[in-house]
Design an enzyme around this catalytic site. Structure first.
Site, PDB file in Angstrom:
ATOM      1  N   TYR A 221       0.806  -1.234   0.000  1.00 48.07           N
ATOM      2  CA  TYR A 221       0.000   0.000   0.000  1.00 48.07           C
ATOM      3  C   TYR A 221       0.832   1.274   0.000  1.00 48.07           C
ATOM      4  O   TYR A 221       0.273   2.372  -0.054  1.00 48.07           O
ATOM      5  CB  TYR A 221      -0.934   0.012   1.211  1.00 48.07           C
ATOM      6  CG  TYR A 221      -1.897  -1.142   1.218  1.00 48.07           C
ATOM      7  CD1 TYR A 221      -2.959  -1.182   0.325  1.00 48.07           C
ATOM      8  CD2 TYR A 221      -1.732  -2.210   2.099  1.00 48.07           C
ATOM      9  CE1 TYR A 221      -3.844  -2.256   0.314  1.00 48.07           C
ATOM     10  CE2 TYR A 221      -2.613  -3.284   2.101  1.00 48.07           C
ATOM     11  CZ  TYR A 221      -3.663  -3.301   1.206  1.00 48.07           C
ATOM     12  OH  TYR A 221      -4.528  -4.362   1.193  1.00 48.07           O
TER      13      TYR A 221
ATOM     14  N   HIS B  58      -4.860   5.921  -1.509  1.00 51.63           N
ATOM     15  CA  HIS B  58      -5.578   5.753  -0.243  1.00 51.63           C
ATOM     16  C   HIS B  58      -4.680   6.081   0.950  1.00 51.63           C
ATOM     17  O   HIS B  58      -5.175   6.305   2.052  1.00 51.63           O
ATOM     18  CB  HIS B  58      -6.087   4.313  -0.149  1.00 51.63           C
ATOM     19  CG  HIS B  58      -7.384   4.157   0.584  1.00 51.63           C
ATOM     20  ND1 HIS B  58      -8.347   5.144   0.679  1.00 51.63           N
ATOM     21  CD2 HIS B  58      -7.906   3.087   1.253  1.00 51.63           C
ATOM     22  CE1 HIS B  58      -9.379   4.692   1.370  1.00 51.63           C
ATOM     23  NE2 HIS B  58      -9.139   3.446   1.736  1.00 51.63           N
TER      24      HIS B  58
ATOM     25  N   ASN C 179     -10.179   0.814   7.743  1.00 53.37           N
ATOM     26  CA  ASN C 179     -11.534   0.722   8.293  1.00 53.37           C
ATOM     27  C   ASN C 179     -11.572   0.582   9.806  1.00 53.37           C
ATOM     28  O   ASN C 179     -12.651   0.673  10.404  1.00 53.37           O
ATOM     29  CB  ASN C 179     -12.291  -0.441   7.650  1.00 53.37           C
ATOM     30  CG  ASN C 179     -12.498  -0.232   6.165  1.00 53.37           C
ATOM     31  OD1 ASN C 179     -12.153   0.805   5.608  1.00 53.37           O
ATOM     32  ND2 ASN C 179     -13.068  -1.225   5.524  1.00 53.37           N
TER      33      ASN C 179
END
Length: 194
Positions: free
Chosen positions: A14, A19, A63
């Protein structure tokens, strides 16, 4: 004391994805302030400290970001008015910054988690525009993708301006930081204050 949290996802796959815009901002601040990151297992986060400022990168995945943010807030007994959360925003064009004193999550699951764990929406949030591809509603591939060369150059200017905005928020408050820095970064102002 002020807490600046950058939201993102941990793990090499990532790194530098859209994001992880919040992570990228806190990394820019750590570079500016010449401070090092430490892994803090009790918070499930990476922290970097400079005087009365703490930078935080939750390591819980996006999340569940509120778990780490809530733990740091509780440990340092910080009022939420001294919290700034930086996130990516696909509803803002690439190159746009928007700081607000509070508000809704706008469907951002990381912000939803922070709101849930803090029990309030009344904390500053700095949205870093990453845009959308052709107005598509399904954006998972886009947000988890990396910037191309042209986007990377622009986003570098965004990070410079956003870091200045975060510093202004700490020194002068949310209103001044909003008035001085919200807007679009372009090649003319090179990401500097207008």
């Amino acid at each position: 004391m002020h807490l600046i949290v950058g939201l993102g996802n941990p793990g090499r796959e990532y790194v530098s994805t859209r994001h992880n815009a919040g992570f990228l901002l806190t990394e820019e601040l750590a570079r500016r302030w010449r401070i090092e990151w430490t892994a803090e297992k009790k918070f499930q986060a990476r922290l970097a400290r400079a005087g009365r400022s703490i930078l935080c990168q939750p390591q819980t995945f996006m999340n569940l970001s509120g778990e780490a943010v809530g733990a740091v807030i509780d440990f340092y007994q910080l009022p939420v008015k001294q919290l700034l959360v930086a996130v990516d925003d696909a509803d803002l064009p690439l190159g746009e910054l928007r700081l607000r004193a509070g508000g809704s999550s706008g469907g951002h699951h990381g912000l939803e988690s922070v709101e849930q764990h803090l029990g309030t929406r009344e904390f500053a949030r700095l949205r870093l525009g990453i845009g959308r591809r052709d107005g598509a509603r399904e954006i998972t591939g886009h947000v988890l993708g990396r910037f191309n060369a042209e986007e990377t150059a622009l986003f570098g200017k965004v990070l410079d301006r956003a870091a200045s905005q975060a510093e202004c928020w700490q020194a002068d408050g949310v209103e001044k930081a909003m008035n001085r820095f919200n807007g679009v970064v372009d090649s003319i102002n090179e990401g500097k204050e207008q």
